[in-house]
Each structure stands twice: as C-alpha cells, then as structure tokens.
Design an enzyme around this catalytic site. Structure first.
Site, PDB file in Angstrom:
ATOM      1  N   SER A 194      15.155  -0.911 119.255  1.00 32.81           N
ATOM      2  CA  SER A 194      14.362  -1.854 118.486  1.00 32.81           C
ATOM      3  C   SER A 194      12.934  -1.366 118.309  1.00 32.81           C
ATOM      4  CB  SER A 194      14.354  -3.227 119.176  1.00 32.81           C
ATOM      5  OG  SER A 194      13.891  -3.116 120.500  1.00 32.81           O
ATOM      6  N   GLY A 231      20.704   1.887 123.364  1.00 36.58           N
ATOM      7  CA  GLY A 231      19.490   1.382 122.748  1.00 36.58           C
ATOM      8  C   GLY A 231      18.229   1.657 123.533  1.00 36.58           C
ATOM      9  N   GLY A 268      21.779   7.177 124.630  1.00 38.13           N
ATOM     10  CA  GLY A 268      21.856   8.394 123.822  1.00 38.13           C
ATOM     11  C   GLY A 268      20.474   8.964 123.601  1.00 38.13           C
ATOM     12  N   THR A 269      19.675   8.259 122.803  1.00 44.50           N
ATOM     13  CA  THR A 269      18.325   8.703 122.467  1.00 44.50           C
ATOM     14  C   THR A 269      17.479   8.967 123.704  1.00 44.50           C
ATOM     15  OG1 THR A 269      18.366   7.528 120.350  1.00 44.50           O
ATOM     16  CG2 THR A 269      16.201   8.024 121.267  1.00 44.50           C
ATOM     17  N   ILE A 315      17.161   6.925 107.064  1.00 47.65           N
ATOM     18  CA  ILE A 315      17.990   5.840 107.603  1.00 47.65           C
ATOM     19  C   ILE A 315      17.141   4.661 108.065  1.00 47.65           C
ATOM     20  CG2 ILE A 315      19.632   5.204 109.412  1.00 47.65           C
ATOM     21  CD1 ILE A 315      20.671   8.076 109.319  1.00 47.65           C
ATOM     22  N   VAL A 316      16.106   4.929 108.863  1.00 43.13           N
ATOM     23  CA  VAL A 316      15.305   3.829 109.427  1.00 43.13           C
ATOM     24  C   VAL A 316      13.820   3.958 109.092  1.00 43.13           C
ATOM     25  CG1 VAL A 316      16.905   3.330 111.297  1.00 43.13           C
ATOM     26  CG2 VAL A 316      15.117   5.038 111.655  1.00 43.13           C
ATOM     27  N   CYS A 351      15.902  18.989  96.132  1.00 44.95           N
ATOM     28  CA  CYS A 351      15.342  18.594  94.835  1.00 44.95           C
ATOM     29  C   CYS A 351      15.188  17.085  94.703  1.00 44.95           C
ATOM     30  CB  CYS A 351      16.230  19.106  93.708  1.00 44.95           C
ATOM     31  SG  CYS A 351      16.268  20.903  93.584  1.00 44.95           S
ATOM     32  N   ASP A 352      15.599  16.344  95.711  1.00 49.02           N
ATOM     33  CA  ASP A 352      15.513  14.888  95.678  1.00 49.02           C
ATOM     34  C   ASP A 352      14.062  14.455  95.872  1.00 49.02           C
ATOM     35  OD1 ASP A 352      15.769  12.164  95.924  1.00 49.02           O
ATOM     36  OD2 ASP A 352      17.176  12.222  97.605  1.00 49.02           O
TER      37      ASP A 352
END
Length: 415
Positions: A194, A231, A268-269, A315-316, A351-352
């Site tokens: 969070s 988390g 994980g993180t 993503i975030v 190229c985005d």
C-alpha cells in the site's frame, strides 16, 4: 549504498567501455546491467526472524525469478509461494524440495493440479466452490487452503477485487470441504503493498481467517495453517509485524498455546527489491524540447524503459529517480543534486510516447550521451515484467556480491 556496490558499478563500466574503440562500439557495452548485493537478503532474513520468529517466509516467486536470489533464500530456510507451473519448475530446478512450495493461485488450470499431485506439492489455495470441486476431481488428497478477501483501500494495486472468499461464503465453503471428504489445511489472505501503512488490513485478515478456523472445527475439520500473505515493504514491515503479533496471539490463542499452528507469509518485494541496483545508459540527449508543455527543456533517452525493467512505472505509476550518474567509470552521487542539478526528463527506448520514466528530475553533472544512470531498489517486478516490444530484448547482465564476508573484502561474482 555501500562502497562495494559502487565499486562494482564503476569497475564494470570501465571494463565494458575499455572494449570499445573509435568507430566501433560493442552492443554489449551499451546494455543495462544489475548489481545484486545478496548480503542484503541475509540481513532482511535476520530482521524478519527477529520481528516475526514464528512466521516462516514463503518467498513470492512472482516478484523475481533471479536464481541466485532464490538460492540465497533457500539457504536461509525460506519456503516458496508459486502461482504457476513455470514458477514451480523453477524452484524444483534449483534442487529445492516440493514440500517447501505452496501453490497460491486460487484459480488454476487442471494441468497444474496434475503436476502438483505428481510432484507431491500438497498445499493448494482456493477461494470458490467451482475451484474446490475441481480440486476434488483432480487432486482430492490436496491440503486445501481457503483464501479470504482482505484488502487495503490505499493499495496502489489492490488484489481483493480479483481473489478471496467473502465472509458470507465461509460457512458454505467449509461445509463443502467436509461434504467432499477433503482436507482443509488452513486459511490465507493477501493485502497487497500500500501507499500508506494500513496494518489494520492484516488484523482484519487474521480475524477473518480465525473465523474460518472456528467454522471448520464446528464441522469436524482441523485446520492448522495460517498464511498471512504478502505486501511487506522496507517502509511498512516493522509496523505490520507489530500489529500481526498480538492479533495472532489474540485470535489463535488456543492453537498457539497448544503448539498446533503453522504460520506462513508470502513476502516478495521485501526480499527482492532492495538488493538489486540497475545501471542504464544514456543513448541520446535532446535539448530545447520546450514545445512539449511544462516539462524540462532537456530530454534524456535511455536503453531501458517501461516495457523492460521499468514496467512498474506503467502498472502503478511508480516514480524512478537516479541515485547516481557514472561518467567514464567515475561515480557521481545524486543526493546533492535533487534541487540544484540540471532539470531533465527521462525517456525509455521504445517508440511509445508513454514510455517515460521520470518527467521532471534534476541530475548533476550535466548528463551526456554515454553516461550511466544508476537506480536503486530494482529487484522486484523488473526482469519478470520484461517484454520484446519494438523488438528490444532484455538479457540483462547481473554482477552478484556474495554474502558471508566483510563488505570491504567481498568479491563480486560476474555472471
């Protein structure tokens, strides 16, 4: 950042650039690369066991497939949270036993259940009736774990909307486990990372899993596994641990007192993020880019981007700011340049037009083409998110700093 990490970057940059000559620049000398301080993993493990000595970390493999990281955690004593057959096969390929794996994806293809049954992976998560009946048909002897809904409204990437049984479904699912003559090993929840510390999300999850245990005992089942999910980050772990300990003691008093509660978690993180640092090369520089609005006039283009190791920007909306600039093998720390350096924006290699890493940062000295930018905390959800968009590949080189020796004498292992 330790001296040995800095030296590893400087030495590698000097090495790759020494192989170039005027008019002949090797492609390998322009590839982004990592430095991984595995001693940081060992320190994180020690901190975890001090804060939550009765909770066994099952590393969330989805955050990093780095084999050396996984081997280091295995040596520490970790289990492994796998969500696909590919992740299971990765863990087994490293000689880690199937008994150290929990299959945590609540909605799985039938083929993965057959593999788990064949390999003896017994702990399997579910969160709905259809999945439970599928388990009964294809793996009836599985030790099932009921995942309950638990979410934090401040989450940047909430998972509760996708997985987890609602409280109203607890009774029916528990009774169905009994009716099908299956085993309910326990219950789990997952509160994703969070933007603010909300340890209350974990307390709610613990209380809900305790309710699952109580309902299971009422119908003659005997759950013993509590999985408090993932988390955890460097900034939130200690506060979450401080809330989790008393909540478990209160909600699982009899199980703890009788020594029949096995507690797992799925970090994980926390373990994969901070050990890894990434160096990217500046491949182009554009000045006087004032026609694009309020962004700085200088644009820097790098050999990485949101379709490679910076996917979390997409993503975030995570912000990435360089910790250092390396020029001709010399390190320039950026801590003193955040307010008075050259204003610039950082752009990825695709190229985005959305491939922007940072729209406004300050770097010093003035960054040139050929300089390297170093980013810290780059181990989680980086290489696992790489794509080949625009044809770019990401066979990133990693320099490992091995644990177990004094930092000043630790030798880098270059693979």
């Amino acid at each position: 950042m330790t001296t040995v990490v800095r030296e590893a970057f400087e030495n590698h940059v000097k090495l790759v650039e020494s192989r170039n000559s005027p008019g002949h620049v090797l492609a390998s000398s322009e590839a982004s690369f990592f430095v991984a301080d595995l001693n940081d993993v060992v320190r994180k493990w020690a901190a975890w066991k001090e804060a939550l000595p009765d909770v066994t970390p099952f590393f969330a493999v989805k955050s990093s497939y780095d084999r050396r990281l996984i081997q280091t955690l295995a040596t520490c004593g970790a289990g492994f949270d796998c969500a696909s057959t590919e992740e299971i096969e990765l863990i087994l390929s490293l000689g880690i036993g199937a008994e150290r794996i929990i299959f945590t994806h609540p909605c799985k293809p039938v083929s993965s259940l057959g593999l788990c049954r064949k390999l003896g992976i017994t702990l399997i998560t579910f969160d709905n009736e259809c999945e439970l009946r599928k388990l009964h048909h294809h793996y009836p002897e599985a030790q099932t774990v009921l995942r309950v809904f638990a979410d934090d409204p401040t989450n940047a990437d909430p998972l509760g909307t996708k997985f987890g049984a609602a409280r109203d479904d607890f009774d029916g699912l528990v009774r169905l486990v009994k009716e099908l003559n299956m085993q309910l090993a326990g219950a789990s929840f997952h509160a994703a990372p969070s933007v603010a510390v909300d340890a209350a999300a974990y307390v709610r999850g613990i209380r809900d899993t305790a309710e699952v245990f109580a309902r299971a005992r009422q119908v003659g089942l005997n759950p013993t596994v509590l999985d408090i999910g993932g988390g955890y980050t460097d900034s939130t772990f200690q506060q979450i641990a401080g809330a989790v300990r008393p909540a478990i003691a209160e909600c699982f008093k009899s199980e703890v007192g009788e020594g029949r509660l096995r507690i797992l978690a799925e970090p994980g993180t926390l373990f994969s993020c901070s050990p890894f640092y990434l160096a990217v090369k500046v491949v182009a520089r554009r000045v006087n880019a004032t026609a694009f609005g309020h962004e700085p006039a200088t644009r820097l283009y790098i050999n990485d981007g949101i379709y490679s190791n910076f996917m979390m920007r997409f993503i975030v909306n995570m912000t990435f700011s360089p910790a250092a600039v390396i020029r001709e093998g010399v390190w320039h720390d950026q801590a003193d340049h955040t307010m008075r350096g050259e204003a610039c924006s950082l752009w990825g290699r695709s190229c985005d037009s959305n491939d922007c890493i940072n729209r406004d940062c300050r770097l010093g000295p003035e960054v040139r083409v050929g300089d390297w930018l170093v980013f810290k905390d780059m181990g989680a959800y980086t290489t696992v998110c790489n794509t080949t968009f625009n044809g770019f590949t990401s066979s990133n080189h990693t320099i490992y700093l091995e644990p177990g020796t004094h930092p000043s004498r630790r030798s880098p292992v270059d693979l």
